[in-house]
Design a protein around this motif. Sequence first.
Motif, short mmCIF file in Angstrom:
data_model
loop_
_atom_site.label_atom_id
_atom_site.label_comp_id
_atom_site.label_asym_id
_atom_site.label_seq_id
_atom_site.Cartn_x
_atom_site.Cartn_y
_atom_site.Cartn_z
N LEU A 285 0.82 -1.21 0.00
CA LEU A 285 0.00 0.00 0.00
C LEU A 285 0.86 1.26 0.00
N LEU A 286 1.99 1.22 0.72
CA LEU A 286 2.89 2.37 0.73
C LEU A 286 3.41 2.67 -0.68
N LEU A 287 3.80 1.63 -1.39
CA LEU A 287 4.29 1.83 -2.75
C LEU A 287 3.21 2.42 -3.65
N ILE A 288 1.96 1.96 -3.48
CA ILE A 288 0.87 2.52 -4.27
C ILE A 288 0.65 3.99 -3.94
N ILE A 289 0.62 4.31 -2.64
CA ILE A 289 0.33 5.67 -2.20
C ILE A 289 1.43 6.65 -2.60
N ILE A 290 2.68 6.18 -2.57
CA ILE A 290 3.81 7.07 -2.88
C ILE A 290 4.07 7.13 -4.38
N VAL A 291 4.12 5.97 -5.02
CA VAL A 291 4.56 5.91 -6.42
C VAL A 291 3.53 6.50 -7.37
N LEU A 292 2.26 6.15 -7.21
CA LEU A 292 1.25 6.56 -8.19
C LEU A 292 1.12 8.07 -8.34
N PRO A 293 0.96 8.85 -7.25
CA PRO A 293 0.85 10.31 -7.45
C PRO A 293 2.09 10.90 -8.11
N LEU A 294 3.28 10.46 -7.69
CA LEU A 294 4.51 10.97 -8.29
C LEU A 294 4.59 10.60 -9.76
N GLN A 295 4.20 9.38 -10.09
CA GLN A 295 4.24 8.95 -11.48
C GLN A 295 3.32 9.77 -12.36
N PHE A 296 2.13 10.06 -11.86
CA PHE A 296 1.17 10.79 -12.68
C PHE A 296 1.58 12.25 -12.85
N ILE A 297 2.16 12.84 -11.81
CA ILE A 297 2.66 14.21 -11.94
C ILE A 297 3.78 14.26 -12.97
N LEU A 298 4.74 13.34 -12.85
CA LEU A 298 5.85 13.30 -13.80
C LEU A 298 5.35 12.99 -15.21
N ALA A 299 4.42 12.05 -15.34
CA ALA A 299 3.93 11.66 -16.67
C ALA A 299 3.21 12.82 -17.35
N ILE A 300 2.39 13.56 -16.59
CA ILE A 300 1.67 14.69 -17.18
C ILE A 300 2.64 15.79 -17.60
N VAL A 301 3.65 16.06 -16.76
CA VAL A 301 4.65 17.08 -17.11
C VAL A 301 5.42 16.64 -18.36
N MET A 302 5.83 15.38 -18.41
CA MET A 302 6.54 14.87 -19.57
C MET A 302 5.68 14.92 -20.83
N ALA A 303 4.40 14.56 -20.70
CA ALA A 303 3.50 14.57 -21.85
C ALA A 303 3.28 15.99 -22.36
N LEU A 304 3.09 16.94 -21.44
CA LEU A 304 2.91 18.34 -21.86
C LEU A 304 4.17 18.87 -22.53
N LEU A 305 5.33 18.44 -22.04
CA LEU A 305 6.58 18.86 -22.66
C LEU A 305 6.69 18.32 -24.08
N LEU A 306 6.28 17.09 -24.28
CA LEU A 306 6.32 16.49 -25.62
C LEU A 306 5.33 17.16 -26.57
N GLN A 307 4.20 17.64 -26.02
CA GLN A 307 3.18 18.28 -26.85
C GLN A 307 3.49 19.75 -27.12
N SER A 308 4.49 20.28 -26.44
CA SER A 308 4.84 21.70 -26.63
C SER A 308 5.66 21.87 -27.91
N ASN A 309 5.97 23.10 -28.21
CA ASN A 309 6.78 23.42 -29.39
C ASN A 309 8.25 23.57 -29.04
N LEU A 310 8.65 23.05 -27.90
CA LEU A 310 10.03 23.16 -27.46
C LEU A 310 10.95 22.39 -28.38
N ARG A 311 12.08 22.99 -28.70
CA ARG A 311 13.05 22.33 -29.57
C ARG A 311 13.66 21.13 -28.83
N GLY A 312 13.88 20.05 -29.56
CA GLY A 312 14.50 18.87 -28.97
C GLY A 312 13.53 17.98 -28.22
N ARG A 313 12.22 18.22 -28.37
CA ARG A 313 11.26 17.41 -27.63
C ARG A 313 11.27 15.94 -28.08
#
Length: 257
Positions: free
Chosen positions: A31-59
Amino acid sequence: VNGEPVLSWTLNNIKTMMSDFRFKPAIINTLLLIIIVLPLQFILAIVMALLLQSNLRGRTMFLYIYTIPLGISDLAAGLVWVSIFTQRGFLNSFLERLGLTESPFIFIAADNYNWMLTIIVLAELWRATSIVMIIVVSGLQAIPTDYIEAGEVFGASLWQRIRHIILPMLKPSLQVALILRTMLAVQGFSCVVAITGGNVFTVLANETYRWYQGGDGGFNNPNVAAAYSGLILIISLGVSMIYLRAVRTQEEALKSA
């Protein structure tokens, strides 16, 4: 009858499972791994996805870097992090060369529970965040750009566009990603065993294997192993139902009203 064993319903295997001295730590750690890992993963995944969808060079380069862990097995991912944090690993060697420590620090040990948990969390984040990112990217591509551009025209900040436009329209994708990652997290086994050996830090999947296997360290009792597997199934279904209820689209909420 005719010398054949009589089969009957019994709760003895469940009682054996619950009386196991590793049962409580296995549930807590899972349960600890679920509670800790999942929120961090989703925050990182959304940030990474938004970065890939941006017009930033080198994405595109970021996409290649993000997806490297997808080509590595769970066990190999665990071994990568063992090579970093073991007594003679890369981190201790680096610290010794900088003169910051005279003797290697033992990160992975029975009396260093917090460090073991931290290493497993880092391994899981590195290994599986890309799966969530791919699902989020597919959801972002389904959002009409007109909605986001309209938000920009009306002066909405980046956070306001994410909160009021992107996240509500990402709910179907987030449902899928949450259910998938929770099921994989509950079944987590290889990384934990590769990093800690599965004895000083255990999870439900590891206990299932320990009860099923014979030989050294195993009990060769498939019935208790099945009880552990059933518990994993119940937890996965229960959490999935919570997600389906909590992360609903507006159409789903109206239908159930």
